[in-house]
Write an enzyme that holds these catalytic residues in place. Structure first.
Site, PDB file in Angstrom:
ATOM      1  N   GLU A 127      39.194  21.491  44.438  1.00 46.60           N
ATOM      2  CA  GLU A 127      39.373  22.133  43.129  1.00 46.60           C
ATOM      3  C   GLU A 127      40.300  21.250  42.289  1.00 46.60           C
ATOM      4  O   GLU A 127      41.360  20.835  42.754  1.00 46.60           O
ATOM      5  CB  GLU A 127      39.948  23.543  43.322  1.00 46.60           C
ATOM      6  CG  GLU A 127      40.539  24.189  42.070  1.00 46.60           C
ATOM      7  CD  GLU A 127      39.581  24.266  40.886  1.00 46.60           C
ATOM      8  OE1 GLU A 127      38.414  24.629  41.074  1.00 46.60           O
ATOM      9  OE2 GLU A 127      40.027  23.944  39.766  1.00 46.60           O
ATOM     10  N   HIS A 159      25.791  42.544  35.880  1.00 48.55           N
ATOM     11  CA  HIS A 159      24.670  42.926  35.027  1.00 48.55           C
ATOM     12  C   HIS A 159      23.535  43.567  35.819  1.00 48.55           C
ATOM     13  O   HIS A 159      23.309  43.229  36.988  1.00 48.55           O
ATOM     14  CB  HIS A 159      24.126  41.694  34.302  1.00 48.55           C
ATOM     15  CG  HIS A 159      25.084  41.139  33.294  1.00 48.55           C
ATOM     16  ND1 HIS A 159      25.262  41.701  32.050  1.00 48.55           N
ATOM     17  CD2 HIS A 159      25.936  40.089  33.361  1.00 48.55           C
ATOM     18  CE1 HIS A 159      26.175  41.004  31.384  1.00 48.55           C
ATOM     19  NE2 HIS A 159      26.602  40.022  32.155  1.00 48.55           N
ATOM     20  N   CYS A 177      53.759  43.986  27.847  1.00 47.88           N
ATOM     21  CA  CYS A 177      54.848  43.090  27.441  1.00 47.88           C
ATOM     22  C   CYS A 177      54.532  41.642  27.800  1.00 47.88           C
ATOM     23  O   CYS A 177      55.295  40.738  27.478  1.00 47.88           O
ATOM     24  CB  CYS A 177      56.198  43.531  27.997  1.00 47.88           C
ATOM     25  SG  CYS A 177      56.650  42.801  29.579  1.00 47.88           S
TER      26      CYS A 177
END
Lengths: 444, 474
Positions: free
Chosen positions: B32, B50, B435
Site C-alpha cells: 500500500e 447497491h 467538534c
C-alpha cells in the site's frame, strides 16, 4: 454505582464551580461532574490576565480566577477527583461539595437522573434533587463553516491551539493566518507572536470584531498584526500540511468577491469563528432550546423548561466575561438548591405548576438578537437583570424596555457592539405583560 | 521477500482479495502506497451496498453487483462490520422521470435484482417520511443497504493479516521487473518477488499497469463531494436516489451506519489524481439537490464536507482480467461504483482467475473467517459497561465527547495498527463528531505516543508530511 445528591452540577468550569459553591451555601449537598482531569474548565488554558475586574475588583489570570472558586469549593469539602465521601438522603446530608473528575456525564432524564462514567466507579447513576447544566461551549469548526479546499494537518480552532500551547507546551505552527476575531483568536495572535511564530493576519468576515475592544488593541494592534475586516478565507491549500490559504473581500451580503481573491502562504489556519453552547444533554432530556442562543430557554432563576433543571454559563449563552458567568451561575446554583430543598415538601408536579405560574415572556426586537432570561416567573426579588446581545454595531444606541406596551426602562448608550454582552435591570413590580428589549440607533 | 501473490493497493478491493486468497495455502503480500489501508476511494464514498439495477445488463458491474450484494450479510457478520439492508428509493419528479423508473426496473430484473417494485408517492412516504412531496413516484429496491466502507476495509485487512497476509505500508510500487516464474517489484524500500501480481491500485491502476508496459486502459478521476450532517438532524431511513443522469447515479441522501445523514456525491471529471479538495460550487450543488430530495435537511448541522475520487475506467466497466503483457499479472482495476458492493464478488472472481492462470489453490485449514471488532462503549448495555470498566478502567475514560469513544477503544485501535489521527478516527470514530477532534485530538495523540513510544511531534494526521505539531514551546 447509584448515588444521590441534592444538586448535581455538570461541568467544573467557572460556571459549574460558582453554581456548586452557591448551592452548597444554601445547604445543599453538591456533586460536580467534570469530564477533564481537573476543575477550572477553559480558564485553565487562559493564562493571560484580564479576568475578575468586575467580580473580584482586580485583574487575575484565568487559572488564578479559577483557583479562587476551586478554593471555595475545597473549603466546602471538595476533594479533587478522588473523593469518595458519600451522601445520605437528599436534604439530610451536610452542605458539602464533591468533584468527580475524568467523569463524563452521558445522559440526563427529565426526572433528573444523571448517568455518568469514569474509570474508578464505572457507570454512575445519580438521582439529583436539582441539576445545574454548566457544560460550557465548543468552537465552530472548519467543517461546519464549509471552507472549501484541501483537508491537511494544520487547521485548528483557536481554543484547541491555545490548549496545546499553554497547557501542553506544543507549538501547532510557525506561520499563521487567523480567521475570525473572536476573543480567543485575538489572544492567540499575541500568544503565538510571543512564541516566535509569525501571525500574518487576522481576517474577520464581518465589518466589526466579535471580540472585546481591549483584546483588539492589546493583542493585535500593539503587535502590528494586520486585522482585515469584511475578509474571509475561501480556500485551504496543501495536501499534507497547510501550505497557504486564499482570502477574499466579501460584499455586504458576506459573499466573497472573486476578483479580490489572493493567496497567503502559511502553515497553520486558526479559527475563531464562533462558540456553540454544548447542549447535547439538555436536548436529550427534552428541555426547550432557544434557537438564537443555542442554549436552554430559562427563567430568571435560570431554570429550564424542565422543573429542577437549571442552566448557566456558556452552555446557556456565550458570555464575553467570566465575571458574568460567575454571577449567572450563582443564581442558578442558589435556586437549584432551593428547588432541591423544597422538592421534599412539594410533589414534583407542583414544581411543574409553579414553573408555569405567572410566566412572562421576554423578547428582543430591533437590533436585539436575544435576551436571557427568556421568561420571568413570579420573581421573589425586586429587580431582574436582562442580558442580551445586539446583532450589529450601534453608535450611539437607544435601548428601550417595554412591558405590556409600557416603557419600563430606557437608556442611551454611546456604543453597543455584538462582541459585548449587555445588560439592563428592570423592576419586577413594573412587569405587566410581555417584556420587549428593543435596541435601535439613537440620534447623534 | 518472496510470495505467491503480491496485491498492489490496500483499498477495499485489495483487502477483499487479500482476505479471499488467505483462504488458501498461499503466501500473500500487499503493498500500500500510503500509511494505512482504506486511504483512497475506500474512505470517501457513498457507503451504499447497491441493489444492482443501475449497471448495464451483461456487464461485469451488473453481474458482480448482484452477486456482491448477496454476499454482504454473511461477510459483514463474519467480520463484525455494520451492514443494514435498509433499501433504496429512486425518486421520480414528473412523468418523464417515471418512464426512467420503468426502464430501471426492467434493467434490474434483467440483472437479477429481486423484489423491486414501482411504488406511489404515498407508499414511498410510508417508507421514508422525510422525502419531498414533489416526487411523483419511486422505484423501491429493498435489497440495497448501507455499510461503513473504511470499517469494512480495515476488517478485511485485519482478518487477512490474522490469516497470514504480509502487508507493507508507505510502500508505493515504483517498478516491476519480469523474472522467471514471476516478478520483482520495488515497493517503497522493499523488494518483493511474487509469482503473481494483482493490480488493485484504484485510481493509480493504469500507472501500475504501465510499469509492465501495459497501456490497454486508462483510469481517470471523477470527484465526488459530500456533506456530512450531525446525528439526528434529519432522521433519514432509506437510501434516496434520484433518477440517474449521465454523471453517475446523481446526488443521493442517505443515513450512515453511525446515524449521520449525508448528501452527495457530486460528479466532476478532473485531471489530478490527488485532488480531493472540496469546492464552494460542489457544496452549493449538494445543498440545492439535497434539499430537493429531503426538504427538511438543515445544513446548519453540517459537520464537515469531504470528497473522494472514483476510478473511472476507459472501458466503461470493471477491468478484471490478465494483462496482455503477462498472464501472471491480473488487473482488478476501474472499480468505480458499484465497486464497494461488488468487492466480495470481485475477490472471488480474481481468485478464480489466478487459479485458471496456474496458481494452485488448496484450502488453508487454519483459515478463520471471523474477526472481532473493537468493542464500542457507546453500544454497550449498562451491565456490559460495568464489566468492561472493571476489567479495563480505560473503558470508563471518555476521550471523544461527541461520539463517546473511550481510551480503551483508542488504545486498541493503536494496538491494531493505527498510527495517525485519521487511522484512529476510522477505526473507532474518535474525532468523527461535531467538534471534529477539537477536544480529543491532543488526547488521541497522547495515547498514540504512549502506546507506541512515538514522540508527540512525529504524529501525523494521515501520514507523510501531515504533522500536527511543529515542536515545543519556548
Amino acid at each position: 454505582m447509584e448515588r444521590k445528591a441534592d444538586v448535581v452540577v455538570i461541568g467544573a468550569g467557572p460556571a459549574g464551580l460558582a453554581a456548586g459553591v452557591a448551592a452548597a451555601d444554601q445547604g445543599a449537598s453538591v456533586l460536580i461532574l467534570e469530564r477533564d482531569e481537573r476543575a477550572g474548565g477553559i480558564l485553565r488554558q487562559c493564562i493571560h490576565n484580564g479576568f475578575g475586574l468586575h467580580y473580584f475588583g482586580e485583574e487575575l489570570t484565568g487559572p488564578e480566577y479559577a483557583a479562587r472558586f476551586i478554593e471555595q469549593a475545597e473549603k466546602r469539602g471538595a476533594g479533587m477527583g478522588r473523593s469518595s465521601a458519600s451522601f445520605g438522603a437528599a436534604g439530610q446530608s451536610p452542605a458539602t461539595i464533591e468533584i468527580l473528575s475524568d467523569t463524563m456525564a452521558l445522559s440526563l432524564s427529565p426526572e433528573r437522573i444523571v448517568t455518568a462514567v469514569n474509570g474508578r466507579d464505572g457507570e454512575i447513576t445519580v438521582r439529583a434533587g436539582a441539576v445545574v447544566l454548566a457544560m460550557g461551549c465548543r468552537e465552530r469548526t472548519r467543517g461546519a463553516l464549509g471552507i472549501a479546499g484541501t483537508r491537511p494537518a494544520g487547521i485548528y480552532t483557536a481554543g484547541a491551539a491555545q490548549r496545546l500551547v499553554n497547557l501542553e507546551g506544543y507549538l501547532p505552527g510557525r506561520e499563521l493566518v487567523i480567521l475570525g476575531s473572536g476573543d480567543i483568536g485575538l489572544i492567540m495572535a499575541r500568544r503565538m507572536t510571543w512564541e516566535g511564530a509569525s501571525v500574518k493576519m487576522v481576517c474577520e468576515l464581518m465589518p466589526y470584531s466579535s471580540g472585546l475592544n481591549r483584546n483588539i488593541v492589546q493583542c493585535v494592534r500593539d503587535y502590528d498584526i494586520p486585522l482585515y475586516f469584511s475578509t474571509t478565507v475561501t480556500r485551504v491549500h496543501g495536501r499534507e500540511r497547510v501550505e497557504g490559504v486564499t482570502i477574499a473581500d466579501v460584499d455586504e451580503n458576506r459573499r466573497p468577491i472573486p476578483e479580490t481573491e489572493r493567496f497567503v502562504s502559511c502553515d497553520t489556519l486558526l479559527l475563531s469563528v464562533g462558540l456553540l453552547p454544548e447542549n447535547e444533554l439538555t436536548r436529550g432530556a427534552g428541555a426547550e432550546i432557544d434557537p438564537v442562543t443555542g442554549g436552554a430557554v430559562v427563567d430568571e432563576r435560570r431554570q429550564t423548561s424542565l422543573p429542577g433543571v437549571f442552566a448557566c454559563g456558556n452552555a446557556l449563552q456565550v458570555h464575553d466575561l467570566v465575571d458574568h458567568v460567575s454571577r449567572e451561575a450563582e443564581t442558578a446554583g442558589r435556586y437549584a438548591a432551593e428547588f432541591a430543598a423544597s422538592k421534599t415538601l412539594l410533589q414534583s408536579s407542583r414544581g411543574a405548576d409553579r414553573l408555569n405560574m405567572g410566566k412572562t415572556r421576554v423578547i428582543g426586537s430591533g437590533g436585539t438578537r436575544y435576551v436571557v432570561p427568556q421568561i420571568i416567573s413570579e420573581s421573589p426579588s425586586e429587580t431582574v437583570d436582562l442580558f442580551f446581545r445586539v446583532g450589529e454595531v450601534f453608535k450611539p444606541a437607544r435601548l428601550t424596555v417595554t412591558s405590556g406596551g409600557n416603557i419600563i426602562a430606557s437608556r442611551r448608550k454611546r456604543v453597543m457592539t455584538p462582541g459585548e454582552m449587555e445588560n439592563i435591570t428592570i423592576r419586577t413590580d413594573q412587569i405587566n405583560g410581555e417584556i420587549n428589549v428593543h435596541t435601535q440607533a439613537d440620534a447623534q | 521477500m518472496e510470495c505467491d501473490v503480491l496485491i498492489i493497493g490496500g483499498g477495499v478491493i485489495g483487502c477483499a482479495i487479500a482476505r479471499e486468497l488467505t483462504r488458501y495455502n498461499l503466501s500473500i503480500a500487499m503493498a500500500e502506497a500510503k500509511d494505512d489501508v482504506s486511504a483512497g476511494a475506500s474512505r470517501a464514498n457513498s457507503a451504499i451496498v447497491h441493489a444492482g439495477y443501475d449497471a448495464k445488463p451483461g456487464s461485469a458491474m451488473a453481474r458482480l453487483n448482484v452477486l456482491g450484494n448477496d454476499m454482504y450479510q454473511n461477510m459483514c457478520e463474519e467480520l463484525s462490520v455494520p451492514f443494514e439492508r435498509i433499501g433504496s428509493l429512486v425518486l421520480a419528479f414528473g412523468r418523464e422521470e417515471e418512464k426512467e423508473l420503468e426502464r430501471l426496473l426492467e434493467q434490474g430484473v434483467q440483472n437479477g435484482v429481486k423484489n423491486m417494485e414501482l411504488i406511489s408517492l404515498r407508499r414511498a412516504l410510508e417508507l421514508e417520511p422525510q422525502l419531498s412531496r414533489e416526487a411523483t413516484g419511486a422505484l423501491w429496491a429493498p435489497s440495497a443497504g448501507i455499510t461503513s466502507p473504511y470499517q469494512l476495509t480495515i476488517a478485511l485487512y485485519e482478518n487477512a493479516r490474522a490469516n497470514g497476509l504480509n502487508a507493507y505500508f508507505n510502500a508505493p510500487v515504483t517498478s516491476i521487473a519480469f523474472e522467471s516464474g514471476g516478478f520483482s517489484a520495488m515497493a517503497g524500500n522493499n523488494v518483493i518477488r511474487a509469482s503473481y501480481i494483482v493490480n488493485a491500485a484504484g485510481i493509480y491502476a493504469d500507472d501500475i499497469a504501465r510499469l509492465i508496459g501495459d497501456d490497454s486502459f486508462t483510469i481517470s478521476p471523477r470527484k465526488g463531494e459530500y456533506i456530512l450532517m450531525d446525528h439526528e438532524t434529519a432522521d433519514i431511513r432509506r437510501v434516496l436516489f434520484r433518477v440517474p443522469s449521465e454523471f453517475g447515479k446523481g446526488v443521493l441522501v442517505a443515513p450512515t451506519v453511525d446515524r449521520n445523514a449525508f448528501v452527495g456525491p457530486t460528479a466532476k471529471d478532473i485531471l489530478d489524481k490527488d485532488d480531493t479538495s472540496t469546492t464552494y460550487d460542489g457544496m452549493r450543488e449538494l445543498r440545492e439537490l439535497g434539499s430537493r430530495v429531503v426538504p427538511s435537511l438543515d445544513f446548519r448541522a453540517q459537520i464537515t464536507a469531504f470528497s473522494g475520487l472514483r476510478a473511472i475506467s476507459s472501458t466503461g466497466d470493471f477491468i478484471l482480467r490478465e494483462s496482455g503483457r503477462s498472464n501472471r499479472f491480473i488487473h482488478a482495476a476501474g472499480i468505480s461504483s458499484p465497486g464497494l458492493t461488488a468487492a466480495p464478488a470481485i475477490a472471488k472472481e480474481i481468485a478464480a482467475l489466478l487459479n485458471e492462470r496456474g496458481l494452485p489453490i488448496e484450502p488453508n485449514a487454519k483459515f478463520n473467517p471471523r474477526r472481532a471488532a473493537i468493542e464500542r462503549f457507546a453500544d454497550m448495555t449498562p451491565q456490559r459497561r460495568a464489566a468492561a470498566i472493571k476489567e479495563n478502567p480505560q473503558y470508563g475514560h471518555v476521550i471523544c465527547r461527541c461520539e463517546t469513544v473511550t481510551e480503551a477503544e483508542i488504545a486498541q485501535a493503536v494496538h491494531r495498527g493505527a498510527r495517525t489521527l485519521d487511522g484512529v478516527k476510522r477505526r473507532v470514530r474518535a474525532g468523527m463528531g461535531r467538534c471534529q477532534g477539537g477536544f480529543c485530538a491532543p488526547r488521541v495523540m497522547e495515547i498514540i505516543a504512549r502506546e507506541t513510544g512515538m514522540p508527540m511531534e512525529t504524529i501525523t494526521k494521515n501520514g507523510g508530511a501531515s504533522r500536527l505539531l511543529i515542536g515545543k514551546t519556548r
